[in-house]
Design a protein around this motif. Structure first.
Motif, PDB file in Angstrom:
ATOM      1  N   SER A 140       0.838  -1.205   0.000  1.00 51.62           N
ATOM      2  CA  SER A 140       0.000   0.000   0.000  1.00 51.62           C
ATOM      3  C   SER A 140       0.871   1.253   0.000  1.00 51.62           C
ATOM      4  N   TRP A 141       2.002   1.212   0.720  1.00 53.01           N
ATOM      5  CA  TRP A 141       2.925   2.346   0.685  1.00 53.01           C
ATOM      6  C   TRP A 141       3.475   2.542  -0.724  1.00 53.01           C
ATOM      7  N   LEU A 142       3.861   1.439  -1.345  1.00 50.48           N
ATOM      8  CA  LEU A 142       4.416   1.514  -2.696  1.00 50.48           C
ATOM      9  C   LEU A 142       3.366   2.002  -3.694  1.00 50.48           C
ATOM     10  N   ALA A 143       2.118   1.600  -3.497  1.00 45.83           N
ATOM     11  CA  ALA A 143       1.044   2.037  -4.394  1.00 45.83           C
ATOM     12  C   ALA A 143       0.872   3.550  -4.325  1.00 45.83           C
ATOM     13  N   ILE A 144       0.995   4.108  -3.132  1.00 39.75           N
ATOM     14  CA  ILE A 144       0.880   5.563  -2.967  1.00 39.75           C
ATOM     15  C   ILE A 144       2.006   6.262  -3.724  1.00 39.75           C
ATOM     16  N   LEU A 145       3.210   5.753  -3.587  1.00 40.91           N
ATOM     17  CA  LEU A 145       4.352   6.358  -4.279  1.00 40.91           C
ATOM     18  C   LEU A 145       4.244   6.161  -5.784  1.00 40.91           C
ATOM     19  N   ASP A 146       3.718   5.013  -6.195  1.00 44.65           N
ATOM     20  CA  ASP A 146       3.547   4.739  -7.624  1.00 44.65           C
ATOM     21  C   ASP A 146       2.550   5.719  -8.238  1.00 44.65           C
ATOM     22  N   ALA A 147       1.481   6.023  -7.502  1.00 43.23           N
ATOM     23  CA  ALA A 147       0.475   6.965  -7.997  1.00 43.23           C
ATOM     24  C   ALA A 147       1.066   8.361  -8.177  1.00 43.23           C
ATOM     25  N   GLU A 148       2.112   8.652  -7.421  1.00 39.86           N
ATOM     26  CA  GLU A 148       2.792   9.944  -7.549  1.00 39.86           C
ATOM     27  C   GLU A 148       3.827   9.929  -8.674  1.00 39.86           C
ATOM     28  N   GLY A 149       4.045   8.743  -9.268  1.00 37.24           N
ATOM     29  CA  GLY A 149       5.069   8.616 -10.298  1.00 37.24           C
ATOM     30  C   GLY A 149       6.468   8.513  -9.727  1.00 37.24           C
ATOM     31  N   ALA A 150       6.561   8.163  -8.435  1.00 37.84           N
ATOM     32  CA  ALA A 150       7.863   8.137  -7.766  1.00 37.84           C
ATOM     33  C   ALA A 150       8.508   6.758  -7.749  1.00 37.84           C
ATOM     34  N   LEU A 151       7.757   5.731  -8.174  1.00 41.52           N
ATOM     35  CA  LEU A 151       8.258   4.362  -8.051  1.00 41.52           C
ATOM     36  C   LEU A 151       8.808   3.866  -9.383  1.00 41.52           C
ATOM     37  N   GLN A 152       9.885   3.095  -9.296  1.00 44.89           N
ATOM     38  CA  GLN A 152      10.443   2.467 -10.486  1.00 44.89           C
ATOM     39  C   GLN A 152       9.465   1.415 -11.014  1.00 44.89           C
TER      40      GLN A 152
END
Length: 202
Positions: A140-152
């Motif tokens: 869920s933490w990674l999903a939040i960052l992914d939605a921001e475009g911050a995740l590889q």
């Protein structure tokens, strides 16, 4: 009916809190009914009403320990760089292993409950459920960052499993004799792990 239900929840929470305190203090990894009941201020029969077996009590206690260790902190605070937010969340996963004594007690509990030869298949399944809960929180933490475009790019399940493995390794390392440089090594290890998953800040 509502008041009665509230009292039941309060009593159950008192029992779980008592068992959690005993484990966190480095006591018995599988607290006895008598010890937990005494700490909670309830009778053994009352404890058995809520937790018919020691297994059910231990499962509830470990779930509580996981929940305490996994707050969301500032994961949605975009004023903080994504890497720093994720590192902060991962640091909190290590809180139940904050000292050598706490780490040894926690891993002793995990071993005796789920890994020892006498552990049942039901117990091992229970452990997998707890691990999955932890992994879902990280996802869920990674999903939040992914939605921001911050995740590889990549599989969030694989990424969360990778971070869990890093945290597990650090928590186990804390159970062994310490070295002065350990905090520095831990910080650099978490940063390297997060940098592998989070895009560089522009």
């Amino acid at each position: 009916m509502t008041q009665e239900r509230g009292r039941e929840i309060d009593t159950r929470e008192k029992i779980v809190a008592a068992a959690t305190e005993i484990i966190r203090e480095g006591g018995d990894a599988r607290p006895s009914v008598r010890a937990v009941a005494s700490r909670a201020g309830v009778g053994a029969s009352t404890l058995r009403h809520y937790f018919p077996t020691q297994r059910s009590l231990l499962d509830a206690t470990l779930t509580e320990l996981y929940s305490e260790a996994m707050p969301d902190i500032r994961i949605r605070d975009t004023s903080v760089p994504a890497r720093e937010r994720l590192i902060e969340c991962l640091w909190h996963l290590l809180e139940p292993f904050s000292t050598q004594a706490a780490a040894r007690a926690a891993w002793k509990t995990i071993y005796e409950a789920f890994m020892a030869p006498e552990a049942t298949e039901e117990a091992r399944i229970g452990y997998l459920v707890l691990v999955r809960q932890a992994q879902q929180r990280i996802e869920s933490w990674l999903a939040i960052l992914d939605a921001e475009g911050a995740l590889q790019p990549g599989s969030r399940e694989e990424q969360s499993h990778f971070l869990m493995a890093v945290v597990d390794g650090l928590s186990l390392d804390r159970a062994f004799p310490t070295v002065d440089e350990r905090p520095t090594f831990e910080a650099s290890t978490l940063r390297l792990a997060v940098e592998a998953l989070v895009r560089p800040t522009p």
